[in-house]
Design an enzyme around this catalytic site. Structure first.
Site, short mmCIF file in Angstrom:
data_model
loop_
_atom_site.label_atom_id
_atom_site.label_comp_id
_atom_site.label_asym_id
_atom_site.label_seq_id
_atom_site.Cartn_x
_atom_site.Cartn_y
_atom_site.Cartn_z
N GLU A 26 0.61 -1.65 -0.21
CA GLU A 26 0.26 0.14 -0.12
C GLU A 26 1.17 1.46 0.28
OE1 GLU A 26 -2.89 0.00 2.62
OE2 GLU A 26 -3.88 1.57 2.67
N ASN A 173 -12.46 -1.00 -0.86
CA ASN A 173 -11.72 -1.86 0.19
C ASN A 173 -11.95 -1.12 1.42
OD1 ASN A 173 -9.53 -2.94 1.72
ND2 ASN A 173 -9.52 -0.76 2.27
N GLU A 174 -12.82 -2.36 2.32
CA GLU A 174 -12.98 -1.69 3.88
C GLU A 174 -13.92 -0.63 3.85
OE1 GLU A 174 -10.44 -0.96 6.96
OE2 GLU A 174 -9.36 -3.28 6.64
N TYR A 240 -6.61 -8.89 11.16
CA TYR A 240 -5.63 -8.95 12.06
C TYR A 240 -5.20 -9.25 12.98
CZ TYR A 240 -4.11 -5.67 8.15
OH TYR A 240 -3.99 -4.41 6.83
N GLU A 296 -6.37 -9.03 3.70
CA GLU A 296 -5.48 -7.74 4.73
C GLU A 296 -5.44 -9.19 6.17
OE1 GLU A 296 -6.47 -4.04 5.40
OE2 GLU A 296 -6.66 -4.07 3.62
N GLN A 345 2.21 -5.88 5.55
CA GLN A 345 1.97 -6.16 4.12
C GLN A 345 3.18 -5.94 3.51
OE1 GLN A 345 0.71 -1.82 2.89
NE2 GLN A 345 -1.11 -2.06 4.44
O1 AHR Z 1 -2.42 -2.78 6.45
C1 AHR Z 1 -3.11 -1.46 7.12
C2 AHR Z 1 -4.70 -0.60 6.90
O2 AHR Z 1 -5.18 -1.52 7.14
C3 AHR Z 1 -5.46 -0.64 5.52
O3 AHR Z 1 -5.25 0.45 4.58
C4 AHR Z 1 -6.60 -1.05 5.92
O4 AHR Z 1 -7.75 -1.55 4.44
C5 AHR Z 1 -7.02 -2.01 7.65
O5 AHR Z 1 -7.51 -1.42 7.86
#
Ligand code: AHR
Length: 496
Positions: A26, A173-174, A240, A296, A345
């Site tokens: 990103e 995205n999101e 995450y 992600e 990432q």
């Molecule tokens: O990976 C960091 C961020 O986490 C991304 O930009 C977003 O999609 C997520 O909230």
């Protein structure tokens, strides 16, 4: 309870899509700029602006697919600002990530060049949150139309005669958060509208990915599947691994066993998330046409002290290696539904493969897991049953180890084992049932003496894979394997 693994070498359950080993880059902090892109004029050796040291290390991972330009950045990215002569490209403020000025020197052409050099398929994420249907539609025309058209002509003026091949395209995205704070009903309608104009030109057929749920937002998945399933090929999921909480994150270094345990427990939670989202998808898509795209995942800790908090730069220890290995085992297990995943990432951001400092670079423990596990890419999943004891901490327990087995195109069998217990080694009996011939066994292990261990710019190889030889033949096709504390082991079995 004893620890044993039974691999049915003659019982194939499916295939591990190599796209499970995808990555994400990103415009965030030092991922693109400094991490990957230094520009043609840089004193750091580069190929068309992409730094050679990082490129070479990444090429070694056989990265199948790369997602770009975000993340949250995708929903404020305007692709037309990132093409044409660099000195004329419009600058913008990267409001999500540190408020820094983005000069747009890395744009569509540079991204495709990076993918070409990596041998990775591009996965482009379009802008729904702050973009228009026309803008998205024209981007696809620019990239994939072969013939006379305003966008194709423009591409040619910018030096690219033939269209690129593009399969993976994300529509937002999101969108429940940074991508527009939408309700699922609203986004489902927008998704249907935007994707209508994301056209297939010539023989370029797009795989359209709808923006999916955050963690355990099953309602989002339900609504998206109910309202838009026929219009999508993939549906994303983000999760995450965050010990502590979103509000009170913890450090990547300086943690104790409680944090080790909690982190691994949260990594294993991915299994429940995939199972429950899949169950909803099954209701609307029983034949599993639609892929789940975990685009992600990875650890999220506090930024390293002294760094820009908006850059999400964190160190990476043996704990991250275990998190990666556990995720891959879960993704393999769900091979019928999981089409792709992308760790967050690639460089210098969150659970990165590589960290850079000026012209220096280091490989993280997570990099080494991607390297060790690449043999699973496109492998046939072998039926594997496990009996395991438990790693116990403060009245809670986790499996002592997890395992996954696959067979590659040459008939070699790969068995990976993630050993969670940091305090003791574990003896595991591994039986390879159904083999007719004698075998050769080799092994690799990633471990270290402390769970905190990590690589630094002055100690590059503190954590790195070494040969593993702590196994013995119990019988012709049975091994006694001793897993060191907190380790990841890869065994390779070759038939003689
Ligand atoms: O990976 C960091 C961020 O986490 C991304 O930009 C977003 O999609 C997520 O909230």
């Amino acid at each position: 309870m004893g620890n044993s693994v039974l691999v049915h070498t003659d019982w194939v359950k499916g295939t591990i899509n190599k796209h499970i080993y995808g990555q994400f880059a990103e415009h965030l902090g030092r991922c693109i700029y400094e991490g990957l892109w230094v520009g043609e004029e840089s004193s750091i050796p580069n190929t068309d602006g992409i730094r050679n040291d990082v490129l070479k290390a990444l090429q070694n991972l056989n990265i199948p697919v790369l997602r770009w330009p975000g993340g949250c950045f995708a929903d404020e990215y305007h692709w037309k600002d990132g093409i044409g002569p660099k000195e004329q490209r419009k600058k913008m403020i990267n409001t999500h990530w540190g408020g820094v000025v983005e000069n747009n020197h890395f744009g569509t052409h540079e991204f495709f060049r990076l993918c070409e050099l990596l041998g990775a398929e591009p996965y482009i994420n379009g802008n729904v949150g702050s973009g228009t249907v026309q803008e998205m539609s024209e981007w696809v025309e620019y990239m994939t139309f072969d013939g006379e058209s305003p966008m194709a002509n423009w591409r040619q003026e910018n030096g690219r005669e033939h269209p690129w091949k593009l399969k993976y395209f994300g529509v937002g995205n999101e969108n429940w958060g940074c991508g527009g704070n939408m309700r699922p009903e609203y986004y489902a309608d927008l998704y249907r509208q935007f994707q209508t104009y994301v056209r297939n030109y010539g023989d370029n057929v797009l795989y359209k990915i709808a923006g999916g749920a955050n963690v355990d937002d099953y309602h989002w998945t339900e609504v998206l599947m109910r309202e838009a399933a026929p219009f999508m090929d993939g549906l994303s999921l983000h999760n995450y691994t965050i010990p502590g909480s979103w509000e009170e994150k913890q450090h990547a270094l300086g943690f104790n066993e409680a944090a080790w345990f909690e982190t691994l427990k949260k990594a294993l939670h991915m299994d429940e998330l995939i199972t429950r989202h899949s169950t909803i998808m099954d209701k609307y898509d029983p034949n599993k046409r639609i892929g789940m795209i975990v685009d992600e995942w990875g650890t999220w800790f506090l930024p390293e002290p002294g760094t820009n908090p908006g850059f999400l730069y964190q160190q990476n220890t043996l704990r991250d290696a275990l998190v990666a290995g556990l995720h891959f085992h879960i993704f393999h297990q769900h091979h019928e539904r999981i089409h792709m995943t992308n760790i967050a990432q690639m460089v210098n951001v969150l659970q990165a493969m590589i960290l850079t400092e000026g012209n220096k670079m280091l490989l993280t423990p997570t990099y080494h897991i991607f390297e060790m596990f690449k043999v699973h890419q496109d492998g046939k999943v072998l039926a594997t049953s496990v009996e395991h004891s438990h790693y116990e901490f403060n009245d809670e327990k986790l499996p002592e180890f997890t395992v996954s087995s696959s067979e590659d195109a040459e008939g070699h069998i790969h068995i990976s084992l993630c050993h969670l217990n940091p305090n003791a080694s574990s003896k595991v009996n591994v039986e390879l049932r159904g083999l007719q011939s004698d075998i050769d066994v080799t092994g690799t292990v990633l471990t270290s003496s402390s769970m905190q261990d990590h690589n630094t710019f002055t100690q590059l190889d503190k954590v790195k894979p070494v040969t593993f030889a702590d196994y013995s033949f119990h019988q012709q096709h049975q091994l006694d394997v001793v897993l060191p504390p907190m380790s990841v082991v890869m065994l390779t079995i070759k038939k003689k």
